[in-house]
Design a protein around this motif. Structure first.
Motif, PDB file in Angstrom:
ATOM      1  N   ASN A   5       0.778  -1.190  -0.057  1.00 26.76           N
ATOM      2  CA  ASN A   5      -0.069   0.189  -0.087  1.00 26.76           C
ATOM      3  C   ASN A   5       0.912   1.072   0.025  1.00 26.76           C
ATOM      4  O   ASN A   5       1.992   1.288   0.565  1.00 26.76           O
ATOM      5  CB  ASN A   5      -0.923  -0.183   1.215  1.00 26.76           C
ATOM      6  N   THR A   8      -1.126   8.490   0.099  1.00 29.50           N
ATOM      7  CA  THR A   8      -0.877   9.478  -0.800  1.00 29.50           C
ATOM      8  C   THR A   8      -0.060  10.624  -0.578  1.00 29.50           C
ATOM      9  O   THR A   8       0.230  11.043   0.798  1.00 29.50           O
ATOM     10  CB  THR A   8      -2.672  10.096  -0.850  1.00 29.50           C
ATOM     11  N   GLU A   9       0.614  11.124  -1.670  1.00 32.44           N
ATOM     12  CA  GLU A   9       1.760  12.054  -1.213  1.00 32.44           C
ATOM     13  C   GLU A   9       1.654  12.908  -2.388  1.00 32.44           C
ATOM     14  O   GLU A   9       1.501  12.687  -3.417  1.00 32.44           O
ATOM     15  CB  GLU A   9       2.969  11.303  -1.348  1.00 32.44           C
ATOM     16  N   THR A  10       1.423  14.173  -2.143  1.00 27.17           N
ATOM     17  CA  THR A  10       1.424  15.401  -2.946  1.00 27.17           C
ATOM     18  C   THR A  10       2.771  15.863  -3.295  1.00 27.17           C
ATOM     19  O   THR A  10       3.627  16.167  -2.289  1.00 27.17           O
ATOM     20  CB  THR A  10       0.239  16.555  -2.402  1.00 27.17           C
ATOM     21  N   ASN A  51      -0.595  12.051 -10.868  1.00 27.80           N
ATOM     22  CA  ASN A  51      -1.920  12.297 -11.365  1.00 27.80           C
ATOM     23  C   ASN A  51      -1.928  13.792 -11.201  1.00 27.80           C
ATOM     24  O   ASN A  51      -1.816  14.290 -10.097  1.00 27.80           O
ATOM     25  CB  ASN A  51      -3.059  11.660 -10.702  1.00 27.80           C
ATOM     26  N   ASN A  55      -6.981  15.763 -12.133  1.00 27.69           N
ATOM     27  CA  ASN A  55      -7.109  14.087 -12.205  1.00 27.69           C
ATOM     28  C   ASN A  55      -7.796  13.791 -13.629  1.00 27.69           C
ATOM     29  O   ASN A  55      -8.384  12.537 -13.603  1.00 27.69           O
ATOM     30  CB  ASN A  55      -8.240  13.729 -11.164  1.00 27.69           C
ATOM     31  N   THR A  77      -0.435  14.060  -7.602  1.00 27.84           N
ATOM     32  CA  THR A  77      -0.394  13.115  -6.577  1.00 27.84           C
ATOM     33  C   THR A  77       0.349  11.808  -7.191  1.00 27.84           C
ATOM     34  O   THR A  77      -0.085  11.603  -8.271  1.00 27.84           O
ATOM     35  CB  THR A  77      -1.899  12.826  -6.164  1.00 27.84           C
ATOM     36  N   LYS A  79       1.121   8.428  -8.149  1.00 29.93           N
ATOM     37  CA  LYS A  79       0.271   7.193  -8.228  1.00 29.93           C
ATOM     38  C   LYS A  79       1.275   5.810  -8.358  1.00 29.93           C
ATOM     39  O   LYS A  79       0.670   4.694  -7.839  1.00 29.93           O
ATOM     40  CB  LYS A  79      -0.691   7.145  -9.751  1.00 29.93           C
TER      41      LYS A  79
END
Length: 82
Positions: A5, A8-10, A51, A55, A77, A79
């Protein structure tokens, strides 16, 4: 981020540094893998599929090209990291 897993990282990139832009996620991943294979000198660098903020498409970047947020950069983001 490899396998399992992924949180989420920006990250922020200058869109002009994109190695490619794709409408299809699988095509973006395939292109990122090909780029990584052709550039063996990227041992510790990672090619990532991101992304965009709307999006609506996928870009590939070298993770080392991430920048701090400023007016010229857009949030993405992560992916997949290759």
């Amino acid at each position: 981020m490899k396998g399992g897993n992924m949180m989420t990282e920006t990250v922020f990139f200058n869109p002009g540094n994109s190695l490619g832009n794709f409408q299809d996620y699988n095509e973006a991943v395939r292109s990122a893998k090909i780029y990584r294979q052709k550039h063996n000198e990227l041992e510790d660098a990672n090619v990532i599929v991101v992304n965009g903020k709307h999006n609506d498409s996928y870009d590939i970047f070298l993770k080392d090209h991430a920048e701090k947020n400023n007016d010229d950069n857009e949030p993405y983001t992560i992916k997949k990291q290759i």
